[in-house]
Design a protein around this motif. Structure first.
Motif, mmCIF file in Angstrom:
data_model
loop_
_atom_site.group_PDB
_atom_site.id
_atom_site.type_symbol
_atom_site.label_atom_id
_atom_site.label_comp_id
_atom_site.label_asym_id
_atom_site.label_seq_id
_atom_site.Cartn_x
_atom_site.Cartn_y
_atom_site.Cartn_z
ATOM 1 N N ASN A 17 18.019 16.198 15.064
ATOM 2 C CA ASN A 17 18.877 15.848 16.204
ATOM 3 C C ASN A 17 20.280 15.395 15.791
ATOM 4 O OD1 ASN A 17 16.722 16.411 17.906
ATOM 5 N ND2 ASN A 17 16.043 14.287 18.020
ATOM 6 N N LEU A 18 20.812 15.959 14.715
ATOM 7 C CA LEU A 18 22.186 15.636 14.334
ATOM 8 C C LEU A 18 23.160 16.450 15.187
ATOM 9 C CD1 LEU A 18 21.877 15.703 10.425
ATOM 10 C CD2 LEU A 18 21.729 13.719 11.944
ATOM 11 N N TYR A 19 24.336 15.886 15.402
ATOM 12 C CA TYR A 19 25.379 16.638 16.100
ATOM 13 C C TYR A 19 25.930 17.691 15.141
ATOM 14 C CZ TYR A 19 25.322 12.866 19.546
ATOM 15 O OH TYR A 19 24.942 11.960 20.497
ATOM 16 N N PRO A 20 25.780 18.989 15.465
ATOM 17 C CA PRO A 20 26.165 20.037 14.514
ATOM 18 C C PRO A 20 27.667 20.108 14.244
ATOM 19 C CG PRO A 20 25.558 21.005 16.635
ATOM 20 C CD PRO A 20 25.205 19.552 16.709
ATOM 21 N N HIS A 21 28.475 19.622 15.205
ATOM 22 C CA HIS A 21 29.930 19.711 15.044
ATOM 23 C C HIS A 21 30.508 18.497 14.330
ATOM 24 C CE1 HIS A 21 29.173 17.352 18.637
ATOM 25 N NE2 HIS A 21 30.408 16.861 18.556
ATOM 26 N N MET A 22 29.642 17.568 13.900
ATOM 27 C CA MET A 22 30.096 16.357 13.210
ATOM 28 C C MET A 22 29.604 16.354 11.769
ATOM 29 S SD MET A 22 29.439 13.268 15.914
ATOM 30 C CE MET A 22 30.296 13.161 17.478
ATOM 31 N N THR A 23 30.405 15.786 10.869
ATOM 32 C CA THR A 23 29.978 15.628 9.483
ATOM 33 C C THR A 23 28.882 14.572 9.404
ATOM 34 O OG1 THR A 23 31.561 13.865 9.021
ATOM 35 C CG2 THR A 23 32.309 16.151 8.678
ATOM 36 N N ALA A 24 28.269 14.461 8.224
ATOM 37 C CA ALA A 24 27.238 13.429 8.015
ATOM 38 C C ALA A 24 27.796 12.053 8.352
ATOM 39 C CB ALA A 24 26.750 13.471 6.570
ATOM 40 N N LEU A 25 28.988 11.761 7.848
ATOM 41 C CA LEU A 25 29.600 10.457 8.094
ATOM 42 C C LEU A 25 29.861 10.244 9.583
ATOM 43 C CD1 LEU A 25 30.714 7.956 6.502
ATOM 44 C CD2 LEU A 25 32.966 9.026 6.716
ATOM 45 N N GLU A 26 30.364 11.257 10.256
ATOM 46 C CA GLU A 26 30.661 11.137 11.687
ATOM 47 C C GLU A 26 29.392 10.935 12.503
ATOM 48 O OE1 GLU A 26 34.739 13.868 11.799
ATOM 49 O OE2 GLU A 26 32.774 14.803 12.092
ATOM 50 N N ASN A 27 28.304 11.587 12.108
ATOM 51 C CA ASN A 27 27.031 11.380 12.788
ATOM 52 C C ASN A 27 26.576 9.925 12.683
ATOM 53 O OD1 ASN A 27 25.172 13.663 14.006
ATOM 54 N ND2 ASN A 27 26.410 14.674 12.414
ATOM 55 N N VAL A 28 26.777 9.336 11.509
ATOM 56 C CA VAL A 28 26.281 7.972 11.270
ATOM 57 C C VAL A 28 27.124 6.922 12.002
ATOM 58 C CG1 VAL A 28 25.800 6.232 9.496
ATOM 59 C CG2 VAL A 28 25.228 8.627 9.077
ATOM 60 N N ILE A 29 28.439 7.161 12.138
ATOM 61 C CA ILE A 29 29.294 6.144 12.762
ATOM 62 C C ILE A 29 29.337 6.259 14.284
ATOM 63 C CG2 ILE A 29 30.758 5.978 10.713
ATOM 64 C CD1 ILE A 29 32.914 7.532 12.207
ATOM 65 N N GLU A 30 28.753 7.315 14.842
ATOM 66 C CA GLU A 30 28.867 7.556 16.280
ATOM 67 C C GLU A 30 28.348 6.380 17.115
ATOM 68 O OE1 GLU A 30 29.358 9.845 19.948
ATOM 69 O OE2 GLU A 30 30.261 9.914 17.949
ATOM 70 N N ALA A 31 27.108 5.942 16.873
ATOM 71 C CA ALA A 31 26.531 4.857 17.683
ATOM 72 C C ALA A 31 27.185 3.499 17.410
ATOM 73 C CB ALA A 31 25.026 4.780 17.464
ATOM 74 N N PRO A 32 27.430 3.122 16.163
ATOM 75 C CA PRO A 32 28.094 1.830 15.932
ATOM 76 C C PRO A 32 29.429 1.696 16.654
ATOM 77 C CG PRO A 32 27.172 2.639 13.894
ATOM 78 C CD PRO A 32 27.017 3.748 14.897
ATOM 79 N N ILE A 33 30.194 2.788 16.714
ATOM 80 C CA ILE A 33 31.492 2.736 17.391
ATOM 81 C C ILE A 33 31.317 2.862 18.913
ATOM 82 C CG2 ILE A 33 33.673 3.957 17.737
ATOM 83 C CD1 ILE A 33 33.588 4.705 14.760
ATOM 84 N N GLY A 34 30.527 3.866 19.332
ATOM 85 C CA GLY A 34 30.413 4.148 20.758
ATOM 86 C C GLY A 34 29.555 3.168 21.534
ATOM 87 N N VAL A 35 28.474 2.678 20.906
ATOM 88 C CA VAL A 35 27.537 1.794 21.605
ATOM 89 C C VAL A 35 27.771 0.329 21.240
ATOM 90 C CG1 VAL A 35 25.095 1.238 21.980
ATOM 91 C CG2 VAL A 35 25.811 3.633 21.733
ATOM 92 N N HIS A 36 27.955 0.069 19.953
ATOM 93 C CA HIS A 36 28.056 -1.320 19.479
ATOM 94 C C HIS A 36 29.499 -1.814 19.360
ATOM 95 C CE1 HIS A 36 23.747 -1.971 18.432
ATOM 96 N NE2 HIS A 36 23.753 -0.657 18.479
ATOM 97 N N LYS A 37 30.449 -0.899 19.666
ATOM 98 C CA LYS A 37 31.870 -1.270 19.718
ATOM 99 C C LYS A 37 32.401 -1.846 18.407
ATOM 100 C CE LYS A 37 31.516 -0.006 23.950
ATOM 101 N NZ LYS A 37 31.860 1.406 24.260
ATOM 102 N N GLN A 38 31.869 -1.354 17.283
ATOM 103 C CA GLN A 38 32.410 -1.750 15.992
ATOM 104 C C GLN A 38 33.749 -1.045 15.771
ATOM 105 O OE1 GLN A 38 29.794 -1.073 12.690
ATOM 106 N NE2 GLN A 38 28.106 -2.237 13.542
ATOM 107 N N SER A 39 34.552 -1.631 14.924
ATOM 108 C CA SER A 39 35.785 -0.953 14.545
ATOM 109 C C SER A 39 35.444 0.265 13.689
ATOM 110 C CB SER A 39 36.689 -1.892 13.757
ATOM 111 O OG SER A 39 36.147 -2.143 12.466
#
Length: 257
Positions: A104-126
């Protein structure tokens, strides 16, 4: 005298049906903080359904599940159970990591972008904080040279390790694994199980649905055997796997010996 264990997950009388098919028939289970519980059982026994009930991907019909003292999906108010809003359920899920059979990885995102998606989008981390931790997690799962790789450029085992890093990125209290190696080629299974063993050694609370008996022997604190929508038996892996008490457990395990 040792301190009493803190119960992180408490399930009582959990029932779930899909139309006329009763999949869960009253599951009772406690999981202590820091414990690794492996759930075994034949296909159709209700293992994955129960796992999905823990984070409310499936709505239970009867009973309840609590994580860290909070009932999942519902709130008792004026003597009645009220369903939580989608936002409230999302907040509960944000503290529970889950790794699925499919990556269930986002195919248009790199490994790093997949991992930072929720922390930024959901948890509002910088972005800086999320990126730093994502790099640390990807390094931890052996992918320090794959930060900029897209899923199509990764093997199945590497994709699943990205999925594990992504689940860890929200700093969960609890990790759920739903047959995380079942979609992998046999030669790739070992690298994912090794990552999971490392997490177990670090004291992360884990509930793992799997057919990997070797992982259960090595990493589990407790093995739970389910069949027909109920818990048939449970105990330390040395007891359940080496000397099962129930005929159904013995019959299931005989396929792996």
């Amino acid at each position: 005298m040792s301190a009493p264990e803190t119960v992180l997950v408490r399930a009582r009388g959990v029932h779930k049906a899909f139309g006329p098919l009763e999949v869960l028939k009253g599951i009772d289970l406690d999981v202590a903080a820091g414990e690794v519980v492996v759930i075994l059982g034949p296909s159709g026994s209700g293992k994955s359904t129960f796992l999905r009930c823990i984070n409310h991907l499936e709505t239970i019909d009867q009973g309840f599940v609590e994580v860290d003292g909070e009932q999942i999906g519902f709130r008792l108010k004026n003597g009645r159970l009220n369903k939580l809003t989608n936002r409230e359920i999302a907040a509960q899920r944000s503290r529970i990591g889950m790794v699925f059979q499919q990556f269930n990885l986002y195919p248009h995102m790199t490994a790093l972008e997949n991992v930072i998606e929720a922390p930024i989008g959901v948890h509002k981390q910088s972005r800086d904080e999320a990126t730093r931790y994502a790099r640390e997690l990807l390094t931890r799962v052996g992918l320090s040279e794959k930060f900029d790789a897209y899923p199509r450029q990764l093997s199945g085992g590497q994709q699943q390790r990205v999925a594990i890093a992504r689940a860890l990125a929200i700093r969960p209290r609890l990790m759920l694994f739903d047959e995380p190696t079942s979609a992998l080629d046999p030669e790739l299974v070992g690298e994912v199980l090794a990552t999971m063993r490392d997490l177990a050694k670090e004291g992360l609370t884990m509930i793992v649905v799997t057919h990997e008996i070797g992982f259960a022997k090595e990493a589990a604190d407790r093995v739970v055997f389910m069949d027909g929508g109920v818990v048939v038996e449970q105990g330390p892996p040395g007891e359940v796997l080496a000397n099962p008490k129930h005929a159904r457990t013995r019959s299931f395990l005989s396929r792996f010996i």
